[in-house]
Each structure stands twice: as structure tokens, then as C-alpha cells.
Design a protein around this motif. Structure first.
Motif, PDB file in Angstrom:
ATOM      1  N   SER A  64      10.333  40.330  12.913  1.00 48.26           N
ATOM      2  CA  SER A  64       9.701  41.000  14.072  1.00 48.26           C
ATOM      3  C   SER A  64      10.574  41.996  14.836  1.00 48.26           C
ATOM      4  N   LEU A  65      11.451  42.127  13.883  1.00 47.21           N
ATOM      5  CA  LEU A  65      12.841  43.305  13.933  1.00 47.21           C
ATOM      6  C   LEU A  65      12.191  44.341  13.550  1.00 47.21           C
ATOM      7  N   VAL A  66      11.141  44.291  12.558  1.00 47.25           N
ATOM      8  CA  VAL A  66      10.560  45.203  11.798  1.00 47.25           C
ATOM      9  C   VAL A  66       9.349  45.664  12.647  1.00 47.25           C
ATOM     10  N   ILE A  67       8.657  44.629  13.206  1.00 48.34           N
ATOM     11  CA  ILE A  67       7.174  44.729  13.838  1.00 48.34           C
ATOM     12  C   ILE A  67       8.009  46.164  14.760  1.00 48.34           C
ATOM     13  N   LEU A  68       8.600  45.670  15.800  1.00 45.26           N
ATOM     14  CA  LEU A  68       9.608  46.263  16.309  1.00 45.26           C
ATOM     15  C   LEU A  68       9.976  47.921  16.139  1.00 45.26           C
ATOM     16  N   ASN A  69      10.589  47.915  14.789  1.00 44.64           N
ATOM     17  CA  ASN A  69      11.447  49.413  14.922  1.00 44.64           C
ATOM     18  C   ASN A  69       9.890  50.174  14.635  1.00 44.64           C
ATOM     19  N   VAL A  70       9.335  49.165  13.701  1.00 44.91           N
ATOM     20  CA  VAL A  70       7.459  50.275  12.828  1.00 44.91           C
ATOM     21  C   VAL A  70       6.773  50.432  13.986  1.00 44.91           C
ATOM     22  N   VAL A  71       6.664  49.913  14.559  1.00 45.51           N
ATOM     23  CA  VAL A  71       5.188  50.335  15.465  1.00 45.51           C
ATOM     24  C   VAL A  71       5.299  51.547  16.043  1.00 45.51           C
ATOM     25  N   PRO A  72       6.655  52.396  16.700  1.00 42.30           N
ATOM     26  CA  PRO A  72       6.359  53.435  17.957  1.00 42.30           C
ATOM     27  C   PRO A  72       6.142  54.274  16.749  1.00 42.30           C
ATOM     28  N   LYS A  73       6.506  54.044  15.031  1.00 43.95           N
ATOM     29  CA  LYS A  73       6.551  54.877  14.148  1.00 43.95           C
ATOM     30  C   LYS A  73       5.509  55.302  14.333  1.00 43.95           C
ATOM     31  N   VAL A  74       4.420  54.314  13.756  1.00 41.05           N
ATOM     32  CA  VAL A  74       3.116  54.646  13.213  1.00 41.05           C
ATOM     33  C   VAL A  74       1.995  55.171  14.193  1.00 41.05           C
ATOM     34  N   ARG A  75       2.601  55.196  15.558  1.00 36.93           N
ATOM     35  CA  ARG A  75       1.127  55.273  17.283  1.00 36.93           C
ATOM     36  C   ARG A  75       0.572  56.287  16.148  1.00 36.93           C
ATOM     37  N   ALA A 103      -5.705  49.041  17.147  1.00 34.98           N
ATOM     38  CA  ALA A 103      -5.568  48.271  16.779  1.00 34.98           C
ATOM     39  C   ALA A 103      -4.167  48.127  15.732  1.00 34.98           C
ATOM     40  N   ALA A 104      -3.356  48.400  16.778  1.00 38.41           N
ATOM     41  CA  ALA A 104      -2.333  47.236  16.273  1.00 38.41           C
ATOM     42  C   ALA A 104      -2.197  46.216  15.555  1.00 38.41           C
ATOM     43  N   GLY A 105      -2.886  46.005  15.842  1.00 40.53           N
ATOM     44  CA  GLY A 105      -3.048  43.662  15.444  1.00 40.53           C
ATOM     45  C   GLY A 105      -2.778  43.883  13.555  1.00 40.53           C
ATOM     46  N   VAL A 106      -2.833  45.031  12.987  1.00 41.53           N
ATOM     47  CA  VAL A 106      -2.818  45.585  11.868  1.00 41.53           C
ATOM     48  C   VAL A 106      -1.394  45.436  10.708  1.00 41.53           C
ATOM     49  N   ILE A 107      -0.723  45.698  12.290  1.00 45.45           N
ATOM     50  CA  ILE A 107       0.913  46.173  12.172  1.00 45.45           C
ATOM     51  C   ILE A 107       1.692  44.894  11.997  1.00 45.45           C
ATOM     52  N   SER A 108       1.203  43.797  12.958  1.00 46.96           N
ATOM     53  CA  SER A 108       1.307  42.393  12.429  1.00 46.96           C
ATOM     54  C   SER A 108       1.353  41.724  11.995  1.00 46.96           C
ATOM     55  N   SER A 122       7.119  39.654  19.384  1.00 47.33           N
ATOM     56  CA  SER A 122       7.063  41.653  19.683  1.00 47.33           C
ATOM     57  C   SER A 122       6.135  42.350  20.024  1.00 47.33           C
ATOM     58  N   LEU A 123       4.985  42.271  18.896  1.00 46.57           N
ATOM     59  CA  LEU A 123       3.558  43.098  19.259  1.00 46.57           C
ATOM     60  C   LEU A 123       3.661  43.230  20.306  1.00 46.57           C
ATOM     61  N   TYR A 124       4.124  42.079  21.173  1.00 48.17           N
ATOM     62  CA  TYR A 124       3.675  41.986  22.825  1.00 48.17           C
ATOM     63  C   TYR A 124       4.445  42.786  23.405  1.00 48.17           C
ATOM     64  N   GLN A 125       5.819  43.349  23.082  1.00 49.26           N
ATOM     65  CA  GLN A 125       6.210  43.916  24.165  1.00 49.26           C
ATOM     66  C   GLN A 125       5.601  45.704  23.409  1.00 49.26           C
ATOM     67  N   PHE A 126       4.950  45.300  22.853  1.00 49.04           N
ATOM     68  CA  PHE A 126       4.215  47.420  23.162  1.00 49.04           C
ATOM     69  C   PHE A 126       2.490  47.238  23.395  1.00 49.04           C
ATOM     70  N   ASN A 127       2.088  45.730  23.942  1.00 48.65           N
ATOM     71  CA  ASN A 127       0.484  45.739  24.304  1.00 48.65           C
ATOM     72  C   ASN A 127       0.797  45.470  26.298  1.00 48.65           C
ATOM     73  N   LYS A 128       1.607  44.921  26.536  1.00 43.95           N
ATOM     74  CA  LYS A 128       2.236  44.315  27.845  1.00 43.95           C
ATOM     75  C   LYS A 128       2.166  45.715  28.540  1.00 43.95           C
ATOM     76  N   TYR A 129       1.522  45.322  29.993  1.00 44.47           N
ATOM     77  CA  TYR A 129       1.881  46.714  30.946  1.00 44.47           C
ATOM     78  C   TYR A 129       2.949  47.645  31.065  1.00 44.47           C
ATOM     79  N   PRO A 130       3.198  48.500  31.134  1.00 45.10           N
ATOM     80  CA  PRO A 130       1.554  49.531  30.652  1.00 45.10           C
ATOM     81  C   PRO A 130       1.881  50.084  29.034  1.00 45.10           C
ATOM     82  N   ALA A 131       0.489  49.405  28.797  1.00 49.45           N
ATOM     83  CA  ALA A 131       0.132  49.324  27.287  1.00 49.45           C
ATOM     84  C   ALA A 131       0.333  50.221  26.615  1.00 49.45           C
ATOM     85  N   ARG A 132       1.319  50.339  25.160  1.00 50.57           N
ATOM     86  CA  ARG A 132       1.455  51.338  24.511  1.00 50.57           C
ATOM     87  C   ARG A 132       0.434  51.646  23.473  1.00 50.57           C
ATOM     88  N   VAL A 133       0.315  50.223  22.489  1.00 48.80           N
ATOM     89  CA  VAL A 133      -0.522  50.090  21.875  1.00 48.80           C
ATOM     90  C   VAL A 133      -0.911  48.818  22.058  1.00 48.80           C
TER      91      VAL A 133
END
Lengths: 400, 467
Positions: free
Chosen positions: B16-27, B51-56, B230-241
């Protein structure tokens, strides 16, 4: 045993028919999804759907899924104790590695990941195989070839290094196929020839001691061969689809998987002679000792309609000493053609260091169709050479 | 056991830490690849990576790959006969089904496959699971719940139908999550709540008889829970992915896989009450009895900044009789709000038949953030309800139990410890073998097993009679 193989062949043929049917229907979908590439070597530079390898890979996986019960159906075993548990879990783990590789390869095609990821992705995808290998407490001991035995003894337990070797095998096979590309039909064609050669090798070895390893390998290689042949119908000159990195990943991983689990990786590498030669030849450019342009595929001569070797340009002074040494060596061996700059400050140029360009240099400009056919014949001849090395010469290196 | 679970938790937290790290970089990579969607419910309609689900999903798979040796390391087993071969192959087959689902789901997000493919893809991805289940000769007999026993008997062998049920479970879970969506954070949020509830259920059942099934389920649910959070951190309101169909497929398949292999699919479905309710409610629109617009998510009211229920429009005459009946019934039950056309020929309109629109109808227009939070609280409450339902009735709703085919004591055995049965029941009883039978020599066909078998059969005879 032959019944199960027959089922495998029937399912594989079914899979290849499905591919022949489905690929034309998906072409528009791929272009709409922006999965397309430009065919640089055609006069009108058409836009062709890319990453069609994902279709043949998925059909391969489905064929293998349907095949799962057949080799392991409990009807064939005497109650519980004959059941080949380790082989069953290795079978499923092999499929998991291949499936993961297709997923990562397709993600690479879609997202255009960086080159350093091309080394990381096959390593990740081979993890299940390595983990299952470890959990099954499989052997990490290798037999030393006879000439080296005075140095290292009869066998050597590599332990952790063996896992590194297995991981690197996957990385090598995928990328070796990937860089030996650029002509319509070459990626699929070379894979089909390698698969066919491995099938022949496996059939010969079925009458030997390690027959179960080779039977296992056949279960994967036969569907792989048939699905690649049908994909080839669309990728050969003139290409209607491009297979993308997805196919190269899938192809390399499937071969690496059977080579590892079948314990014949050294023989499998013998069938990779052109790929290894191309890789070694390309090393100076891959490590940037010499300049490496984005594309090194042959260039189309608009007037003749034939392909010429492609070139890279450089300033004599900007090369390192080692780079200049490599350039001179290659030139002496006749591997590249260098045109020096006439005046100081102007750019010199040299043909790119790939096997395809070398072939064109030796035979003169050729039409793309002829070049592709020639390279595939070269692959077949190298496979023949591999068989000669393996059989009569093998007794020089190993006890029978 | 607890050491292995601890390793699983540590690996999951790492993932989950890796996800928190990686998702902003691949946007940016996703947007450049044309994998993006428009957030319809924001004023400026921004374009968000999809489709950020593919990362998690990939991080989940990597965590599971690294975890593979831990539950099955041979150090823990006494020679060969204790090794849980069938569980090992089921573990790898489960990962294969999930990996295949992520591949097909990602292909769907990229290629925009048709809706009929949404039913086909989960079926294909569940093939490995079904095939391994068949090859392992697992049981297809289910225990009938008490109220129906007078009709159907104590147990029923479904054989082929059981495989259809397993295939459909995967199709149902994936699509039920997929259609209960449209508000920032809802897909991931509902999945995280379901995962958390299943984890709690599994932990409770660890002290029961089927503890190995629930341990198996925990191995999957814990990483799934952490990666989803951890994916939820990016998908909750306001969604970034946006998570895309990839996540819904991945989520549904993972839950279906543990429910099938853990043999608690009926209890797992209890945690899907909001999804089932939404699905049943939506049926008339899904089957086109009533018109079904492309998007049924709530509509943004530009002035108030809150969400209103979305509507579909129709001509009274163009509805079938059944459609008109359904419409009236829903209206009577207060599930939808219909505004009839004032004049003939004009269009009437009605709120869409989804749980989200119903919630907005009942509570009035709400801000997207409040609505999302409210729906997740609803999910938690329904999980609580599920626990209450399943607890006193647990034995009645107990999972399909393994009864070995051809077992001699089939009529005597009421409730089996399936690990024992899989490993030992069909091994030869050494005392009954001839002396020259090769099986007699094998290390696991020995007196220790015979003793275990006797102890176990005694325990079965003492089992409570209401089972």
C-alpha cells in the motif's frame, strides 16, 4: 500420453482458427484506442493496429485453461499417491507467469513505459515461477560441462545464483526477441521457428530419460506454435497488424518458462543463436559506446522500393577511446560500413549494428518480403546447426 | 500461523505504501495514453486519468507472488504427507484467475469492449479456478438449509450446476460492483468495506472447524484491503484518478475467488446486500423494460453545487405493459419519482432506478462528498446486518461441505473437517492392504494416519444432531 497430446493439438488448432477469425474484427477497436503504429518502410506510411499480440496471447491462455484437467485428471492415477502434485502446481505457476507477463507487456504497449522497465517487467513476471520452484525445493545444482570439470568439479550448487539465472533467462529471451525486429513478420516468424525447433527437440527426447520434462514442455509449445503461426498470417509482409512488445514479452516468457521447468535451458539457448548474435553485435549501441538512434530498422529506398541498411551519424572526436576501438574492430571484421567525414567538423556515418543491417550489407538492398523470408530461413538453418551441436557434439561436453 | 499472517500484513502494508508512492507519478502516462475520463459531476468537467485500478491490481499480485513461499514452506511440514498439495495448487490457481481478470479488465478499459463482453470476461477468467477445482475432485454437493430440507433432502449433488454457480458468482460480483458506481470513491470504498467485513468474518471463523479455509481467504483479503485503502486516497472526493472497470473486475473476482475456495459464498453474498439491492432495483433498466440512458449517475446542480437524482425520459405509450406495471410498482413503493407529461406527445420523466438515486430522493440533494460518505456508511451498516443474520443461522447457511465422492460413510458424515478429508480420506487404510501392495510402504500410509482417522471418525459420531 498420446491421447493427451492429441487433445492438446486439437485445442491448439481450435485456438489458431479463433485467432484467424477474431483479429480482423478487432482491428478497428485497436486503432480507435490509439493502439497503432506507423509502418515506416512502406511508401505511404500507413497506420497499422499495434499490440495485436495481446489477442494471440489471450487465446493461448484460454486454450491452456481448457487443457488443464487433461494431463492431471485423476482417472489416470492410482488413487492418491501417483498424482504428480509438483508438476500440477508448476503447470499452473507457469501459466501464472505467462499471464502476468502478458498483462505487464500489454500495459507497456498502452502506457509506453521506459526502457528500464523492460528489464524489470520480465523479472516481476517470473516471480511466481521462482517462488514455486523454491517452495517445491527443486534442485539448484548444475552439471558442469566436461571441459571445465577439472576446474569446478562434476556439479556445482548455485543456490541463490540459480534463481538469478532463471530470472535473467526470462529478461534475456524477451528482450532478445524484441530487439531482433523491424521487418514485417520477423518477431512472429522467429518465435514460430524457435517453437517448432523446441517441439522437434522435445519429441526426440520423449524416448529419453527425462521424458516427463519434455512432455510438459510440449503442452506449452504446441499451442504457442499454432497461435503464433496464425498471428503470422496477419503480420507477414504486407503487415495488417503489428504485434507490439506484448508479443515479444509473451514469446520470450513462454520459451523461458518451458526451458526452466523442463531443465533444458542450455539447449533452448542454442535455438536462440541469431538472437544472441544480434544482441552481442548490438551491445556497443545498447550501452551507448556508439550512438544509438531511436529506430535501427532498415531504411526504405523510395526509388528502388528496396530496403537499405540504416545508419547512425557521429563526430569522430565525440567517440570514447573504447567506442573508436569497437568501431574499428567491427569495420575490420566487415560487420559495418563506415563513411568517414570528408572535412573536419562534418558528421561521419556508419550502418547500425544489427543482424538485419548486416544481412542487407552482405546481400545488397533487398525487398522487405525477401529480407523477411531470408531471415526466417536463417533462423531455421541456425536451428539445424543447434541440433548438430546438441546431438553429435553433446557427448563432447556431457556424459549421455 | 500467526507468523505467516504477520508476514502477509507486513507485505500488504509495503504494497500500500508503494501504491501511495507510484500513483501520482504515473498519472501523466495514463493521460498521454488516452486513458482518461471526464468527471461529469464537477463544475469544470476535468479530465482525470482512468483505469488506475491496474496499478493497485499489479501491486496486489506482486505482494501475493512474494508471499507464495511463506504459507507453504516445507520447513513447517513433517516430510511429504503433511504438505497441503491441493491448497497450494488452489492458491496458485486463484492468483491465475485474478491475474487473468486484471488482464481482461485492463483490455476492456483500453479497447472499450461491448457490454456483452462484460459477462464473458469474468467467465473466462474463472476458468482456471473451475478447472483446478474439477481436477482436484472437489465436492459439488451442497448442504440444504434447514427450512428446505423437507423438500430437497439433507444434501444435493449439483455436479455441473455447481460449476455454473461458481462461474456466475464471478460474473455477478464483478458487475454488481461495476453498476453500483458513479460517485467519487464509491467503487473502491464499497470494496474496502466488503474486504474488511470478510476479514472480520474470517478472523471469527479461525477458531471454528473450517479454520484453514478462512486462513486461506485472509491471505488474499488482507493485501486486497490494504491496496484498496491506499487507492481510495486517490479516488475519494475530489477524485484525482478513476479506477476504471479494471478495478471492478479485479475486486469482484478476488472476492468471488476466496468465497469459492473458502466455501463461504453464501455468507460472502450477505456482505453484498447494497450491491444486490442495487442490481435488483436496476433490473428493469438493464433488461430495457424501461429506457436505460448511457449514464445513470446523479446529476450536478450547477447552482447549488449539490447532486440531484438523474432521470430518464420516456413516452407513456412506448412502454410495454410490463414496463408500465414495473413503473407503477416502483412509484407506489416510493422508489422513484415520476413526472408525468402534461400534454399528450410530450415526454414524461422518472428518476433512474439505482440505489444512489434512491438515496438522493430520500435525503434530498446532497454534496458529492456527503453522498459518498453516506453510501459507505450504508455499506458498513449492511455488513453489520450481515453479521447479525449469519451468526445464529451460521450452521444453516454453512458453506458447501466437502463430501468425498465414493466415500463409504457418506450417509453417516454430517459435518466434516475438509482439510482432513481431502488429505487423508481417500488414502488407503494400511491395515486393510495386502502385504505386497506397494502403497503399504509409502511414508504417509502409516499407522499415525490410521490413528488420526479413527480419532476423527469418533469426533464425527459425536457431532450435534441438528447439523
Amino acid at each position: 500420453m498420446w491421447t493427451i497430446l492429441a487433445v492438446n493439438v486439437i485445442l491448439s488448432i481450435g485456438g489458431s482458427l479463433v485467432i484467424l477469425n477474431v483479429v480482423p474484427k478487432f482491428r478497428d477497436m485497436f486503432v480507435k484506442a490509439h493502439l497503432s503504429g506507423v509502418d515506416l518502410n512502406k511508401k505511404n506510411k500507413p497506420e497499422i493496429p499495434e499490440a495485436a499480440g495481446v489477442i494471440s496471447s489471450c487465446i493461448f491462455l484460454i486454450v491452456m485453461f481448457i487443457f488443464i484437467p487433461f494431463p492431471f485428471s485423476k482417472h489416470f492415477f492410482n488413487k492418491e499417491w501417483g498424482f504428480p502434485h509438483q508438476e500440477f502446481v508448476q503447470f499452473i505457476a507457469a501459466l501464472l507467469s505467462i499471464c502476468c507477463m502478458v498483462l505487464l507487456g500489454f500495459a507497456d504497449d498502452v502506457l509506453n513505459l521506459k526502457w528500464r522497465h523492460k528489464l524489470l517487467l520480465p523479472t516481476v513476471a517470473s516471480l511466481p515461477l521462482l517462488m514455486v520452484y523454491y517452495t517445491n525445493f527443486n534442485s539448484t545444482t548444475i552439471i558442469i560441462p566436461k571441459p571445465l570439470r577439472f576446474l569446478l568439479g562434476h556439479d556445482l550448487d548455485l543456490s541463490a545464483l540459480y534463481y538469478v539465472y532463471m530470472g535473467m533467462l526470462a529478461v534475456f529471451c524477451t528482450n532478445a526477441i524484441n530487439i531482433y525486429a523491424g521487418v514485417n513478420g520477423l518477431e512472429v516468424g522467429q518465435s514460430a521457428v524457435i517453437a517448432g525447433s523446441l517441439i522437434l527437440f522435445n519429441i526426440i527426447e520423449l524416448s529419453g530419460d527425462c521424458w516427463s520434462n519434455h512432455l510438459f514442455s510440449l503442452y506449452f509449445m504446441i499451442p504457442f506454435f499454432f497461435t503464433s503461426v496464425s498471428l503470422y498470417q496477419f503480420n507477414k509482409y504486407p503487415a495488417r497488424v503489428f504485434v507490439g512488445d506484448t508479443f515479444c514479452y509473451f514469446s520470450g516468457m513462454t520459451v523461458a518458462v518451458v526451458a526452466i521447468l523442463g531443465h533444458f535451458s542450455k539447449t533452448a539457448l542454442l535455438f536462440f543463436i541469431p538472437q544472441i548474435a544480434n544482441f552481442v553485435f548490438s551491445l556497443p549501441q545498447l550501452f551507448h559506446l556508439l550512438p544509438c538512434p531511436r529506430h535501427r530498422l532498415p531504411r526504405l529506398n523510395q526509388k528502388t522500393g528496396c530496403l537499405d541498411p540504416s545508419v547512425f551519424q557521429f563526430k569522430d572526436k565525440s567517440l570514447s577511446t573504447l567506442g573508436r576501438l569497437v568501431l574499428k574492430t567491427y569495420q575490420l571484421l566487415g560487420l559495418i560500413k563506415v563513411e568517414q567525414a570528408e572535412k573536419d567538423g562534418e558528421l561521419s556515418q556508419s550502418t547500425n549494428c544489427t543482424l538485419i543491417n548486416l544481412a542487407l550489407k552482405l546481400t545488397g538492398p533487398k525487398h522487405e518480403k525477401t529480407l523477411a523470408a531470408g531471415l526466417i530461413i536463417l533462423q531455421v538453418m541456425c536451428s539445424g546447426l543447434a541440433f548438430i551441436i546438441r546431438y553429435p557434439l553433446a557427448s563432447l561436453f556431457y556424459d549421455s
